[in-house]
Enzyme design. Sequence first.
Site, short mmCIF file in Angstrom:
data_model
loop_
_atom_site.label_atom_id
_atom_site.label_comp_id
_atom_site.label_asym_id
_atom_site.label_seq_id
_atom_site.Cartn_x
_atom_site.Cartn_y
_atom_site.Cartn_z
CE LYS A 4 -4.55 0.83 0.33
NZ LYS A 4 -5.64 0.01 -0.26
N GLY A 10 -21.27 6.04 4.51
CA GLY A 10 -20.33 6.37 3.44
C GLY A 10 -20.88 5.91 2.12
CB VAL A 11 -23.52 6.83 0.03
CG1 VAL A 11 -24.27 5.82 0.86
CG2 VAL A 11 -23.80 8.24 0.52
N GLY A 12 -19.93 7.13 -1.03
CA GLY A 12 -19.09 7.71 -2.07
C GLY A 12 -18.84 6.73 -3.19
CB VAL A 23 -17.34 1.44 -2.51
CG1 VAL A 23 -17.93 0.04 -2.30
CG2 VAL A 23 -15.94 1.33 -3.09
N GLY A 24 -19.92 3.06 -1.86
CA GLY A 24 -21.20 3.01 -1.17
C GLY A 24 -22.40 3.23 -2.04
CG HIS A 25 -22.63 5.69 -5.87
ND1 HIS A 25 -21.26 5.74 -5.95
CD2 HIS A 25 -23.07 5.59 -7.15
CE1 HIS A 25 -20.89 5.69 -7.22
NE2 HIS A 25 -21.96 5.58 -7.98
#
Length: 363
Positions: free
Chosen positions: A88, A188-190, A192-194
């Site tokens: 990472k 968290g709907v950024g 991935v979330g959305h």
Amino acid sequence: MTDVSDGVLHTLFHSDQGGHEQVVLCQDRASGLKAVIAIHSTALGPALGGTRFYPYASEEEAVADALNLARGMSYKNAMAGLDHGGGKAVIIGDPELIKSEELLLAYGRFVASLGGRYVTACDVGTYVADMDVVARECRWTTGRSPENGGAGDSSVLTAFGVFQGMRASAQHLWGDPTLRGRKVGVAGVGKVGHHLVEHLLQDGAEVVITDVREESVRRITDLHPEVAVAVDTEALIRPGAWGDLDIYAPCALGGALNDETVPVLTAKVVCGAANNQLAHPGVEKDLADRAILYAPDYVVNAGGVIQVADELHGFDFDRCKAKAAKIFDTTLAIFARAKEDGIPPAAAADRIAEQRMAEARRS
């Protein structure tokens, strides 16, 4: 020697969270680049993991995050059946303020200097367009745009994999691999979330969301006014106007499961896209003691790394989706192993991943 160095060296050489093969500190003063590249393991192959661009409070915090995330990638790649170890990178700073073409090119040169020991991709704060720039200096770059020979946005299959983990959790706990009628809270709907919300709604779930960015919330509620909104994560996980959750999906930054949140969770399942959800060792036992089923984060969120790994061999979306669908079976196998060994699912997943890495070292 500074306290920061003492902390890093102790983590690397003496702590249970250490054991990394290599840590590279990168600086390019002309562009303002300060970055850390951590390679945890190459037992299964070249280390693969994304680049996080984040305004850390200190360099020590950035190094610690790189070490934790790299270690998690070793386990994630092992459980996903990939021939890759874990690595990472983190770039220190606010991407809204300091990200530039010059900085990304400088970063690409540092990754290239490792000669393929580390393969990079997108993470928090970096996007497909950024990887296209990095790739101009480094051929060991994935997550590029289709126009530049890449697979594009890996969040699509990340969300799909998390959804498969949820289905497996529902099968294990309730005997039916569907979320129909289940109440799912997504924090968290950024990126991935959305996508995850779309899968849940299509499967008939009731969804409650929260996000620090109002525009992210509005993107969903404009399309789906039936989705409920909690003011913050604390309100989401506690009893609210929508009643108790069946499933809690942390999809933002790590540490969501900690000494403050676990005692008040209403959900019977935790399954989300965020990395490093367990704030410290022992949280997995706290969840088990409360009879909360935890789907290990690095298992269920592996869809994205499956996608970017495939890019190295000529990307095929259908092939990747089929492999990501197997997250359902892998998650069920972990729950079965946990029951057999009398340990939490997180410990069971670690054992399986460690066994694969150990066998690779011996071969």
